[in-house]
Scaffold this active site. Structure first.
Site, PDB file in Angstrom:
ATOM      1  N   GLY A   1     -28.339  43.513 -15.146  1.00 51.52           N
ATOM      2  CA  GLY A   1     -29.045  43.234 -13.820  1.00 51.52           C
ATOM      3  C   GLY A   1     -29.899  44.774 -13.769  1.00 51.52           C
TER       4      GLY A   1
ATOM      5  N   GLN B   1     -32.933  52.530  -9.962  1.00 51.06           N
ATOM      6  CA  GLN B   1     -32.706  52.401 -10.735  1.00 51.06           C
ATOM      7  C   GLN B   1     -33.712  53.545 -12.262  1.00 51.06           C
ATOM      8  OE1 GLN B   1     -29.826  48.789 -11.488  1.00 51.06           O
ATOM      9  NE2 GLN B   1     -29.156  50.319 -12.412  1.00 51.06           N
TER      10      GLN B   1
ATOM     11  N   CYS C   1     -22.203  48.921 -14.220  1.00 52.72           N
ATOM     12  CA  CYS C   1     -23.607  49.066 -13.868  1.00 52.72           C
ATOM     13  C   CYS C   1     -24.130  50.587 -14.410  1.00 52.72           C
ATOM     14  CB  CYS C   1     -23.005  49.543 -12.657  1.00 52.72           C
ATOM     15  SG  CYS C   1     -24.723  50.128 -11.802  1.00 52.72           S
ATOM     16  N   LEU C   2     -25.316  49.979 -15.191  1.00 58.07           N
ATOM     17  CA  LEU C   2     -25.842  50.801 -15.921  1.00 58.07           C
ATOM     18  C   LEU C   2     -26.190  52.154 -15.117  1.00 58.07           C
ATOM     19  CD1 LEU C   2     -28.948  48.485 -17.093  1.00 58.07           C
ATOM     20  CD2 LEU C   2     -27.049  49.151 -18.460  1.00 58.07           C
TER      21      LEU C   2
ATOM     22  N   HIS D   1     -24.550  42.207  -7.072  1.00 55.67           N
ATOM     23  CA  HIS D   1     -24.395  43.674  -7.599  1.00 55.67           C
ATOM     24  C   HIS D   1     -26.232  44.532  -6.564  1.00 55.67           C
ATOM     25  CE1 HIS D   1     -23.176  46.927 -10.552  1.00 55.67           C
ATOM     26  NE2 HIS D   1     -24.477  46.331 -10.352  1.00 55.67           N
ATOM     27  N   GLU D   2     -26.746  43.729  -7.695  1.00 52.99           N
ATOM     28  CA  GLU D   2     -27.800  44.178  -7.661  1.00 52.99           C
ATOM     29  C   GLU D   2     -28.474  43.836  -5.828  1.00 52.99           C
ATOM     30  OE1 GLU D   2     -28.931  45.473  -9.975  1.00 52.99           O
ATOM     31  OE2 GLU D   2     -27.799  44.988 -11.169  1.00 52.99           O
TER      32      GLU D   2
ATOM     33  N   HIS E   1     -27.556  47.144  -5.002  1.00 54.02           N
ATOM     34  CA  HIS E   1     -28.374  48.905  -5.100  1.00 54.02           C
ATOM     35  C   HIS E   1     -29.392  48.143  -4.254  1.00 54.02           C
ATOM     36  CE1 HIS E   1     -27.052  50.258  -8.796  1.00 54.02           C
ATOM     37  NE2 HIS E   1     -26.262  49.177  -9.186  1.00 54.02           N
TER      38      HIS E   1
END
Ligand code: NI
Length: 183
Positions: free
Chosen positions: A49, A54, A106-107, A148-149, A152
Site C-alpha cells: 500500500g 509518501q 511501512c515503506l 494503515h493507508e 497516512h
C-alpha cells in the site's frame, strides 16, 4: 500517454507525513497520473500500500494491492470479490468491528515492524478513478491495509501505534531515519 514514474518514498521525519490530506475535488488527468505513479512506486518498493503523502503529495489518495499474500489460501479467500490493485480516492471508513493484532511494516519506516491492533472488518467508501462512488467491505489483511493507508491520509504513522516498549526496541533506527530525512 506518459509512462508512470517511480518516485522516491518519503521516510519518517519528513513533515509531509504528518499532513492531513486534502479531498480531491475533480479527478483530472493529473490525479490519474498521480495514481499510476503511486502504483508504480508501490510495486517498485514491493509494498502492499502507498498513500500520497509518501511521495510528498497531499491529495487524499491511496493505493493498495494485497494480492502478494494470495499464495496463502486463507488470505486469498478473505476478500474474493475485491480485485487488486485498488485506487481509493477520498476514502473514509464508515463502519468497523472486531479486532485483529498482526505485524505491520511501512515503506516510510524501512526495516521496522510492529504489532498493531486493528479492526478485523471495515467498510470503506471511496471514489474510483472514474469518480464513481464505491464501497468495500474488507476483512483481515485488506482491512488492515485500508486502516494503515487511511492513517497516512490523516497524518497518523506506524510509530503512533507502537507501545513504549516497542518504540524503545527500535529507537536507534527511528533516530537514524529522522536524521537522514532531515539532512
Ligand atoms: Ni505506511
Amino acid at each position: 500517454m506518459e509512462e508512470p514514474l517511480v518516485h522516491k518514498i518519503v521516510t519518517y521525519g519528513d513533515a509531509v507525513l504528518r499532513k492531513q490530506s486534502m479531498p480531491v475535488i475533480t479527478i483530472t488527468e493529473d490525479i490519474r497520473s498521480l495514481a499510476k505513479d503511486m502504483l508504480e512506486t508501490m510495486y517498485a518498493a514491493s509494498g502492499a500500500g502507498l498513500a500520497a503523502e509518501q511521495i510528498g503529495r497531499t491529495e487524499r489518495i491511496c493505493v493498495i494491492d494485497v494480492s502478494y499474500a494470495h499464495q496463502d489460501d486463507e488470505i486469498a479467500n478473505e476478500n474474493p470479490d475485491t480485485p487488486m490493485p485498488m485506487v481509493l480516492i477520498n476514502p473514509e471508513i464508515t463502519a468497523h468491528n472486531g479486532s485483529q493484532v498482526g505485524q505491520e511494516g511501512c515503506l516510510s519506516f524501512p526495516e521496522i515492524y510492529a504489532n498493531v491492533k486493528r479492526s478485523e472488518n471495515v467498510t470503506c467508501k471511496y471514489l474510483d478513478l472514474e469518480g464513481t462512488p464505491r464501497e468495500v467491505e474488507a476483512k483481515g489483511l485488506l482491512s488492515r491495509a485500508i486502516q494503515h493507508e487511511l492513517d497516512h491520509l490523516n497524518g497518523v504513522l506506524l510509530v503512533d501505534h507502537m507501545s513504549h516498549i516497542q518504540k524503545m526496541a527500535v529507537s536507534g533506527r527511528l533516530k537514524r531515519l529522522k536524521k537522514e530525512s532531515q539532512a
